[in-house]
Design a protein around this motif. Structure first.
Motif, PDB file in Angstrom:
ATOM      1  N   PRO A   1     -18.260  16.044 -77.987  1.00 37.44           N
ATOM      2  CA  PRO A   1     -18.475  16.538 -76.622  1.00 37.44           C
ATOM      3  C   PRO A   1     -17.607  15.900 -75.545  1.00 37.44           C
ATOM      4  CG  PRO A   1     -20.458  15.460 -77.481  1.00 37.44           C
ATOM      5  CD  PRO A   1     -19.434  15.446 -78.566  1.00 37.44           C
ATOM      6  N   VAL A   2     -17.233  14.655 -75.683  1.00 36.65           N
ATOM      7  CA  VAL A   2     -16.478  13.957 -74.637  1.00 36.65           C
ATOM      8  C   VAL A   2     -15.024  14.441 -74.565  1.00 36.65           C
ATOM      9  CG1 VAL A   2     -15.730  11.683 -73.846  1.00 36.65           C
ATOM     10  CG2 VAL A   2     -17.966  11.951 -74.910  1.00 36.65           C
ATOM     11  N   LEU A   3     -14.487  14.910 -75.664  1.00 30.78           N
ATOM     12  CA  LEU A   3     -13.071  15.250 -75.737  1.00 30.78           C
ATOM     13  C   LEU A   3     -12.749  16.687 -75.346  1.00 30.78           C
ATOM     14  CD1 LEU A   3     -12.200  13.433 -79.078  1.00 30.78           C
ATOM     15  CD2 LEU A   3     -11.889  12.600 -76.749  1.00 30.78           C
ATOM     16  N   ASP A   4     -13.727  17.445 -74.925  1.00 26.90           N
ATOM     17  CA  ASP A   4     -13.506  18.857 -74.604  1.00 26.90           C
ATOM     18  C   ASP A   4     -12.509  19.091 -73.478  1.00 26.90           C
ATOM     19  OD1 ASP A   4     -15.075  19.914 -76.549  1.00 26.90           O
ATOM     20  OD2 ASP A   4     -16.836  20.156 -75.294  1.00 26.90           O
ATOM     21  N   VAL A   5     -12.231  18.086 -72.690  1.00 28.44           N
ATOM     22  CA  VAL A   5     -11.325  18.272 -71.554  1.00 28.44           C
ATOM     23  C   VAL A   5      -9.851  18.319 -71.968  1.00 28.44           C
ATOM     24  CG1 VAL A   5     -12.907  17.227 -69.908  1.00 28.44           C
ATOM     25  CG2 VAL A   5     -11.237  15.797 -71.066  1.00 28.44           C
ATOM     26  N   ILE A   6      -9.545  17.951 -73.194  1.00 37.35           N
ATOM     27  CA  ILE A   6      -8.156  17.937 -73.668  1.00 37.35           C
ATOM     28  C   ILE A   6      -7.724  19.367 -74.008  1.00 37.35           C
ATOM     29  CG2 ILE A   6      -6.567  17.069 -75.429  1.00 37.35           C
ATOM     30  CD1 ILE A   6      -8.535  14.689 -75.756  1.00 37.35           C
ATOM     31  N   PRO A   7      -6.652  19.868 -73.383  1.00 37.19           N
ATOM     32  CA  PRO A   7      -6.185  21.233 -73.665  1.00 37.19           C
ATOM     33  C   PRO A   7      -5.317  21.273 -74.932  1.00 37.19           C
ATOM     34  CG  PRO A   7      -4.845  20.277 -71.954  1.00 37.19           C
ATOM     35  CD  PRO A   7      -5.911  19.259 -72.287  1.00 37.19           C
ATOM     36  N   THR A   8      -5.936  21.177 -76.078  1.00 36.80           N
ATOM     37  CA  THR A   8      -5.242  21.052 -77.358  1.00 36.80           C
ATOM     38  C   THR A   8      -4.279  22.203 -77.635  1.00 36.80           C
ATOM     39  OG1 THR A   8      -7.275  20.026 -78.150  1.00 36.80           O
ATOM     40  CG2 THR A   8      -5.619  20.545 -79.793  1.00 36.80           C
TER      41      THR A   8
END
Length: 89
Positions: free
Chosen positions: A61-68
């Motif tokens: 949940p914490v990493l969702d901000v990364i536009p992979t």
């Protein structure tokens, strides 16, 4: 598929990843789907590695901000193509 279409799809996929901020259970559905889409948009070894990264990024949940997806687009069409141009010269 053109670079522009892949970029648009990448941005849309990254935007879909943000749905989990409003509806957290969406991650359980989106994580494997995003990995599958990543392998279809970006072929080869890089696409497979990006799919694993995308799965982990969407599952946590914490990493969702990364536009992979968008970062992969930049790697594939901007950075990697510059490296190939330099090597060919």
């Amino acid at each position: 598929m053109s670079k522009r279409k892949i970029l648009i799809l990448s941005i849309l996929c990254d935007a879909l990843g943000y749905v989990s901020f409003v509806f957290p259970p969406f991650d359980f559905i989106w994580a494997p789907v995003s990995a599958y889409i990543m392998t279809k948009l970006y072929k080869g070894k890089e696409g497979k590695v990006a799919a694993v990264v995308s799965f982990v990024e969407e599952a946590l949940p914490v990493l969702d901000v990364i536009p992979t997806f968008t970062l992969m687009w930049f790697y594939t069409f901007i950075f990697k193509s510059k490296e190939e141009t330099i090597i060919e010269v």
